[in-house]
Design a protein around this motif. Structure first.
Motif, PDB file in Angstrom:
ATOM      1  N   LEU A  72       0.846  -1.189   0.000  1.00 24.55           N
ATOM      2  CA  LEU A  72       0.000   0.000   0.000  1.00 24.55           C
ATOM      3  C   LEU A  72       0.883   1.240   0.000  1.00 24.55           C
ATOM      4  O   LEU A  72       1.928   1.267   0.650  1.00 24.55           O
ATOM      5  N   SER A  73       0.429   2.262  -0.685  1.00 24.62           N
ATOM      6  CA  SER A  73       1.132   3.537  -0.707  1.00 24.62           C
ATOM      7  C   SER A  73       0.197   4.658  -0.313  1.00 24.62           C
ATOM      8  O   SER A  73      -1.010   4.581  -0.559  1.00 24.62           O
ATOM      9  N   CYS A  74       0.756   5.685   0.278  1.00 23.26           N
ATOM     10  CA  CYS A  74      -0.005   6.869   0.691  1.00 23.26           C
ATOM     11  C   CYS A  74       0.773   8.091   0.233  1.00 23.26           C
ATOM     12  O   CYS A  74       1.901   8.306   0.676  1.00 23.26           O
ATOM     13  N   ALA A  75       0.158   8.849  -0.648  1.00 17.43           N
ATOM     14  CA  ALA A  75       0.795  10.046  -1.173  1.00 17.43           C
ATOM     15  C   ALA A  75       0.159  11.278  -0.560  1.00 17.43           C
ATOM     16  O   ALA A  75      -1.073  11.401  -0.543  1.00 17.43           O
ATOM     17  N   ALA A  76       0.977  12.175  -0.060  1.00 18.35           N
ATOM     18  CA  ALA A  76       0.496  13.397   0.559  1.00 18.35           C
ATOM     19  C   ALA A  76       0.654  14.568  -0.401  1.00 18.35           C
ATOM     20  O   ALA A  76       1.622  14.637  -1.157  1.00 18.35           O
ATOM     21  N   SER A  77      -0.302  15.454  -0.340  1.00 19.53           N
ATOM     22  CA  SER A  77      -0.216  16.684  -1.122  1.00 19.53           C
ATOM     23  C   SER A  77      -0.691  17.844  -0.265  1.00 19.53           C
ATOM     24  O   SER A  77      -1.435  17.656   0.698  1.00 19.53           O
TER      25      SER A  77
ATOM     26  N   CYS B  82      -4.595   5.633   5.601  1.00 16.14           N
ATOM     27  CA  CYS B  82      -3.373   6.333   5.952  1.00 16.14           C
ATOM     28  C   CYS B  82      -3.772   7.566   6.760  1.00 16.14           C
ATOM     29  O   CYS B  82      -4.805   8.192   6.480  1.00 16.14           O
ATOM     30  N   ALA B  83      -2.952   7.918   7.756  1.00 20.50           N
ATOM     31  CA  ALA B  83      -3.280   9.052   8.601  1.00 20.50           C
ATOM     32  C   ALA B  83      -2.025   9.802   9.012  1.00 20.50           C
ATOM     33  O   ALA B  83      -0.954   9.200   9.181  1.00 20.50           O
ATOM     34  N   ALA B  84      -2.176  11.115   9.196  1.00 19.00           N
ATOM     35  CA  ALA B  84      -1.058  11.970   9.606  1.00 19.00           C
ATOM     36  C   ALA B  84      -1.319  12.551  10.990  1.00 19.00           C
ATOM     37  O   ALA B  84      -2.446  12.986  11.291  1.00 19.00           O
ATOM     38  N   ASP B  85      -0.271  12.568  11.800  1.00 15.52           N
ATOM     39  CA  ASP B  85      -0.348  13.124  13.161  1.00 15.52           C
ATOM     40  C   ASP B  85      -0.744  14.597  13.112  1.00 15.52           C
ATOM     41  O   ASP B  85      -0.345  15.332  12.206  1.00 15.52           O
ATOM     42  N   ARG B  86      -1.497  15.033  14.105  1.00 22.88           N
ATOM     43  CA  ARG B  86      -1.925  16.427  14.140  1.00 22.88           C
ATOM     44  C   ARG B  86      -0.813  17.366  14.577  1.00 22.88           C
ATOM     45  O   ARG B  86      -0.881  18.563  14.337  1.00 22.88           O
ATOM     46  N   LEU B  87       0.214  16.833  15.256  1.00 20.96           N
ATOM     47  CA  LEU B  87       1.306  17.674  15.737  1.00 20.96           C
ATOM     48  C   LEU B  87       2.614  17.283  15.062  1.00 20.96           C
ATOM     49  O   LEU B  87       2.902  16.096  14.912  1.00 20.96           O
TER      50      LEU B  87
END
Length: 127
Positions: free
Chosen positions: A20-25, A96-101
């Protein structure tokens, strides 16, 4: 606006593998811990694996240890999850998830620590 887009899900036989891949923009994610969660029908969302902002620390759920590997490529703003020896119980939508801090010292396994989520990618493992 920050967005995460997952890809790489699909149908696989038990014992198979997926990546699995997760791309951020919308921003550089290099200062944020990232994680993969999954949710099966009728079940709560659960933590699968996480990686620190620097990539130096990783955390895995017991169900993922020894089979899954999380990694990140900060130059390309992506996070990946390599899943080997897949089992039918791995069937779920993977998020996929990104930390808030930024630059948090630890990798959290708690969903509410993460404030940016992708739309999910379906993984189905047949027996």
């Amino acid at each position: 606006q920050v967005q995460l887009v997952e890809s790489g899900g699909g149908l696989v036989h038990a014992g198979g593998a997926l990546r699995l891949s997760c791309a951020a923009s919308g921003r550089r994610n290099s200062n944020y811990a990232m994680a993969w969660f999954r949710q099966a029908p009728g079940k709560e969302r659960e933590f699968v694996a996480g990686i620190s902002w620097s990539g130096s620390a990783t955390v895995y759920a017991d169900s993922a240890k020894g089979r899954f590997t999380i990694s990140r490529d900060n130059a390309n703003n992506t996070v990946s999850l390599r899943m080997n020896i897949l089992k039918p119980e791995d069937t779920a939508v993977y998020y996929c998830a990104a930390d808030r801090l930024p630059t948090r010292a630890i990798v959290s396994t708690t969903p509410n620590v993460y404030n940016i989520w992708g739309q999910g990618t379906q993984v189905t493992v047949s027996s």
